[in-house]
Design a protein around this motif. Structure first.
Motif, PDB file in Angstrom:
ATOM      1  N   GLU A 102       0.849  -1.197   0.000  1.00 50.63           N
ATOM      2  CA  GLU A 102       0.000   0.000   0.000  1.00 50.63           C
ATOM      3  C   GLU A 102       0.883   1.244   0.000  1.00 50.63           C
ATOM      4  OE1 GLU A 102      -3.546   0.081   0.652  1.00 50.63           O
ATOM      5  OE2 GLU A 102      -3.585  -2.072   0.338  1.00 50.63           O
ATOM      6  N   GLU A 103       0.437   2.260  -0.708  1.00 50.10           N
ATOM      7  CA  GLU A 103       1.238   3.474  -0.721  1.00 50.10           C
ATOM      8  C   GLU A 103       0.397   4.702  -0.461  1.00 50.10           C
ATOM      9  OE1 GLU A 103       4.372   3.751  -3.700  1.00 50.10           O
ATOM     10  OE2 GLU A 103       3.473   1.982  -4.612  1.00 50.10           O
ATOM     11  N   ASP A 104      -0.893   4.506  -0.152  1.00 52.45           N
ATOM     12  CA  ASP A 104      -1.739   5.688  -0.115  1.00 52.45           C
ATOM     13  C   ASP A 104      -1.505   6.524   1.133  1.00 52.45           C
ATOM     14  OD1 ASP A 104      -4.513   5.094   1.693  1.00 52.45           O
ATOM     15  OD2 ASP A 104      -3.127   3.460   1.241  1.00 52.45           O
ATOM     16  N   ALA A 105      -1.714   7.786   0.956  1.00 48.20           N
ATOM     17  CA  ALA A 105      -1.382   8.774   1.977  1.00 48.20           C
ATOM     18  C   ALA A 105      -2.233   8.621   3.222  1.00 48.20           C
ATOM     19  CB  ALA A 105      -1.563  10.162   1.388  1.00 48.20           C
ATOM     20  N   ILE A 106      -3.491   8.280   3.034  1.00 49.30           N
ATOM     21  CA  ILE A 106      -4.385   8.168   4.185  1.00 49.30           C
ATOM     22  C   ILE A 106      -3.864   7.100   5.145  1.00 49.30           C
ATOM     23  CG2 ILE A 106      -6.740   7.615   4.897  1.00 49.30           C
ATOM     24  CD1 ILE A 106      -6.525  10.173   3.310  1.00 49.30           C
TER      25      ILE A 106
ATOM     26  N   LYS B 209      -0.860   5.982   5.339  1.00 51.36           N
ATOM     27  CA  LYS B 209       0.406   6.413   5.933  1.00 51.36           C
ATOM     28  C   LYS B 209       0.163   7.391   7.062  1.00 51.36           C
ATOM     29  CE  LYS B 209       3.371   5.753   1.958  1.00 51.36           C
ATOM     30  NZ  LYS B 209       4.196   6.427   0.958  1.00 51.36           N
ATOM     31  N   SER B 210      -0.782   8.285   6.846  1.00 46.54           N
ATOM     32  CA  SER B 210      -1.018   9.271   7.887  1.00 46.54           C
ATOM     33  C   SER B 210      -1.624   8.599   9.115  1.00 46.54           C
ATOM     34  CB  SER B 210      -1.870  10.411   7.343  1.00 46.54           C
ATOM     35  OG  SER B 210      -3.154  10.355   7.864  1.00 46.54           O
TER      36      SER B 210
END
Lengths: 126, 709
Positions: A85-89, A91-92
């Protein structure tokens, strides 16, 4: 007693690879195929570092880390996320949960070992 | 610290896992409701692709597999995020991709390089899908619907709706007017490499309207629903918080133009991006289905009877089949040794050797339990076979313009692994036959007053020591007339008054096919005879029943396992033979008036109004010293398929479970003998092949009644 690392990944292949990379580096490794199993394992044996996938069936990485954080002994447990997974949500969310690093697959064994060593060196060992 | 870990030791695990994931993916794709896809299912499909990609990429040497799954994963990701609406033709493409992935996997497994052309083609198709966006032209026609329905989101947390930002790219004024100002992210002192990652992160957050790189700083205008905190959180994996400044303001005009060079085109694309997904839930049926998917749409999606199994996450270990076989073999030896000991111990005085004999009893129980548990390891659920059919039915129904609903029952019914693998081909053939010749076209069905949707039912159930597998359709049924005509034209011995069962058996004759039109699906004349032979080789048999206009049912009856057998041991001369117990119906001592000699020195036996051919074991197997006079011997009535015959033996010895030892592997094939076993006293006994005996007999006794008259 070498530090114990808990690995959570639903892919058998990844689990086996991560496990053997970490145990060859001299750590004790516990493996779970989803967050729920990992949480259960963390109840029965103290864990010094968690390396978890993010998207897993039954219970994903996010809920696993949340569940760990709720327990006093794991409040400051170092956690690495190892995922595609690389999505920002995500990660945040991971950062909010105090995740120490976000590693993207394909796995580079050396980077994983390096990071784990760093985190385990800094973490209180018990 | 890291040693040069040899990843190749994990190849096998990866191949097995990927195989499983692909099968899962196919099943999920088939179950997917295109109009209103279940988010959990989408997520599971995505996860399967995702795991395969993760593994393939980690090994670094399965490039094509990694790239193909990567493209697939991206599309699936967009769909599960609601950025792209699912269409029937997409599911078709995904299924096709699954097939390609499987062949790539098989190639890698065989240490070969997957086919280049196939790889290039599927990648092009997937890229095309990704590029054309969700809708094609028809989607762009309905941009107004965009604001309507909420987009289903895969994650529980609030999702940004990046698509909303898209039109803004072309016309920032619209955004400003609606008060939806983009977010300006300003990062000081950032390296070239970090700037690139940051820009990428921003792209993930929402739609990057513009970016500016000057004086070591990076400024990005991004249209996103993420809060400043979220943005900060993301950036903090790369830079420190104090380097960051987040405000809301419109991008400078010239910068805004930069990323959107072909703004009209982009607008259209952007509109396409959100139109169908918004339209899909509100207007479910017609407009979303493009013409391209006509054949597939014509068939109602084949649906498995059961909901997705909940047992997918059960814990298990992977063991090579040869290891299991080794254990089974050893347990077999143990059982034989135990039997030998028991035989010796039975001669001992029970009072003097009380403890030993008690121990022997215990050992026998333990050995039996152990054998049963070990055998159960080899058992696999029929789901392994049934799960392939939804796809097959869907493809064939689409190709033939038929509407077919598949139902499966007894998916959990277990069968020995070696049998389960061998049943796939015959069963596939039967299913194809039903689809091709059995179930009629919707027009024909309606004309016959039937539901246009044909029913195909697959079921499996245990019945004693057997498994009964049925393929049943509600099609036109077999045509007695056509079969007889065809049989006559092939010079077979038939007559008009044959009972139905015997007529149906004719279609199992080599080279027999009644199809009016030979299609590319079945009806090439190789068929039912091969099916029957395969099933007989597995120790089973086939039964057919058919009612004109109402359908055909084919029933396959198989033993549960080939490794052990319940047998009756019989004595012929000095030899011991084992008869498979499930073919034994009764045994009796014949009397003179029951025996008739016919045609030369063949004999039949009259048992309760039925004339059964008498098969003398000592003659068939040329055993010397056997009882020649039937009235002094014993007859065992054997049932094989629809035939019964009387088998003459010297006397019965007893019943036991025997461990089947392959005769071909240890010696050579012997006609009339299916295998061998080792008895308690260490001697070898041959297991009789009942079907072979019945077949040999049937050739001589094509019509016993006729001969008798």
């Amino acid at each position: 007693m070498p530090p114990t690392i808990l690995v959570a990944d639903d892919s058998t292949t990844m689990r086996m690879i991560v496990k053997s990379v970490l145990s060859e580096a001299g750590w004790q490794v516990l493996a779970a195929s989803n967050g729920k199993e990992a949480l259960d394992l963390a109840q029965t044996s103290p864990v010094d570092l968690v390396v978890s996938d993010w998207n897993m069936p039954v219970m994903g990485g996010r809920d696993l880390i949340e569940g760990l954080r709720r327990q006093p002994q794991y409040e400051d447990l170092p956690v690495l996320v190892l995922t595609t997974e690389e999505d920002a949500i995500s990660k945040s969310a991971a950062r909010d949960l105090g995740v120490n690093g976000w590693l993207n697959k394909p796995l580079d064994p050396e980077v994983l070992v390096e990071l784990a060593a760093e985190l385990l060196g800094a973490a209180p060992q018990g | 610290m890291s040693s040069g870990l040899d990843l190749s030791q994990f190849y096998e695990t990866f191949f097995d896992e990927a195989d499983e994931l692909l099968a899962q993916m196919e099943q999920l794709l088939l179950e997917l409701d295109v109009q209103a896809p279940d988010i959990e299912q989408l997520n599971a499909i995505f996860r399967a692709a995702h795991s395969i990609k993760g593994g393939a990429a980690t090994f670094g040497c399965f490039q094509k597999l990694a790239e193909t799954t990567h493209l697939l994963e991206n599309l699936l990701d967009a769909i599960r995020r609601g950025e792209m609406a699912l269409r029937v033709d997409m599911v078709d493409t995904f299924l096709e991709t699954k097939d390609v992935l499987k062949s790539q996997l098989d190639a890698y497994r065989a240490s070969e390089e997957p086919d280049d052309a196939v790889y290039e083609r599927i990648c092009a198709v997937l890229r095309q899908l990704a590029e054309e966006g969700p809708g094609g032209e028809h989607a762009a026609a309905a941009p107004a619907a965009a604001a309507a329905a909420p987009v289903p989101t895969p994650e529980p947390e609030p999702q940004p709706e990046p698509v909303v930002a898209a039109p803004v790219a072309a016309e920032p004024a619209t955004a400003a007017a609606s008060g939806d100002l983009p977010t300006r992210v300003h990062i000081r002192k950032v390296s070239e490499k970090d700037a690139a990652s940051l820009l990428e992160e921003m792209g993930n957050l929402g739609h990057v309207l513009a970016s500016d790189r000057s004086g070591g700083a990076l400024t990005v205008w991004v249209q996103t629903s993420c809060s400043a905190d979220d943005i900060e959180a993301v950036c903090c994996f790369i830079i420190d918080a104090d380097q960051l400044q987040i405000t809301r303001e419109a991008p400078p005009a010239q910068a805004a133009a930069a990323p959107a060079e072909n703004s009209i085109e982009q607008f259209e694309q952007a509109a396409a991006t959100f139109a169908p997904q918004a339209a899909a839930p509100t207007a479910p049926a017609a407009p979303a289905a493009p013409a391209a998917s006509a054949p597939a749409a014509a068939s109602r999606p084949a649906r498995a009877q059961q909901a997705p199994a909940a047992d997918k996450e059960s814990t298990s270990i992977r063991v090579g089949v040869e290891k299991v076989d080794q254990i089974i073999n050893l347990v077999g030896e143990l059982v034989i040794t135990q039997a030998m000991l028991a035989q010796t111990a039975s001669t001992l005085d029970p009072v003097l050797h009380d403890r030993l004999l008690n121990g022997m009893e215990q050992l026998e129980r333990n050995a039996r339990d152990l054998q049963e548990s070990v055998m159960s390891i080899r058992m696999m659920p029929m789901d392994y076979v049934f799960s392939r059919f939804p796809r097959l039915v869907r493809d064939i129904a689409g190709k033939m313009g038929k509407q077919i609903e598949l139902q499966t029952y007894g998916r959990a019914t277990e069968l020995d692994k070696s049998l389960i693998e061998r049943i796939i081909d015959p069963l596939t053939h039967l299913v194809r036959n039903s689809l091709d010749h059995g179930i009629e076209t919707p027009e024909k069905r309606v004309a016959a007053g039937k539901d246009p949707v044909g029913q195909l039912v697959l079921s499996a159930q245990h019945n004693g020591g057997h498994i009964v597998i049925e393929v049943s359709d509600d099609g036109g049924g077999l045509s007695r007339e056509r079969i007889l005509k065809k049989a006559l034209s092939q010079g077979m011995a038939v007559n008009e008054n044959m009972p139905d069962e015997e007529v149906w058996q004719l279609i199992f004759a080599p080279g027999f096919s009644t199809a009016e039109q030979i299609t590319d699906i079945s009806g090439r004349g190789v068929g039912m005879d091969v099916v029957r032979r395969n099933i007989q080789d597995m120790g089973g048999h086939v039964q057919l029943s058919s009612v004109p206009g109402q359908g055909t049912t084919t029933r396959i009856i198989l033993p549960l396992t080939l490794a052990i057998l319940d047998g009756m041991s019989v004595r012929v001369g000095e030899e011991t033979f084992i008869l498979p117990l499930n073919h034994v119906t009764e045994s009796l001592q014949p009397v003179e008036d029951q025996l008739y000699t016919v045609a030369g020195n063949e004999r039949v036996m009259h048992v309760r109004g039925e004339y059964l051919p008498l098969v003398e074991m000592h003659r068939v197997f040329s055993v010397g010293g056997a009882q020649q006079d039937p009235t002094q011997a014993i007859v065992v009535i054997m049932q094989a398929e629809d035939r019964r015959f009387a088998l003459l033996v010297d006397h019965l010895v007893g019943q036991h479970q025997v461990v089947v030892k392959n005769l071909e592997a240890n010696y050579r094939k012997v006609p009339g003998i299916s295998a061998a076993t080792i008895l308690g006293d260490g001697s070898v006994a041959l297991i009789v092949d009942v079907f072979a005996l019945a077949r040999a007999n049937r050739e001589k006794w094509a019509q016993p009644e006729a001969i008798l008259n």
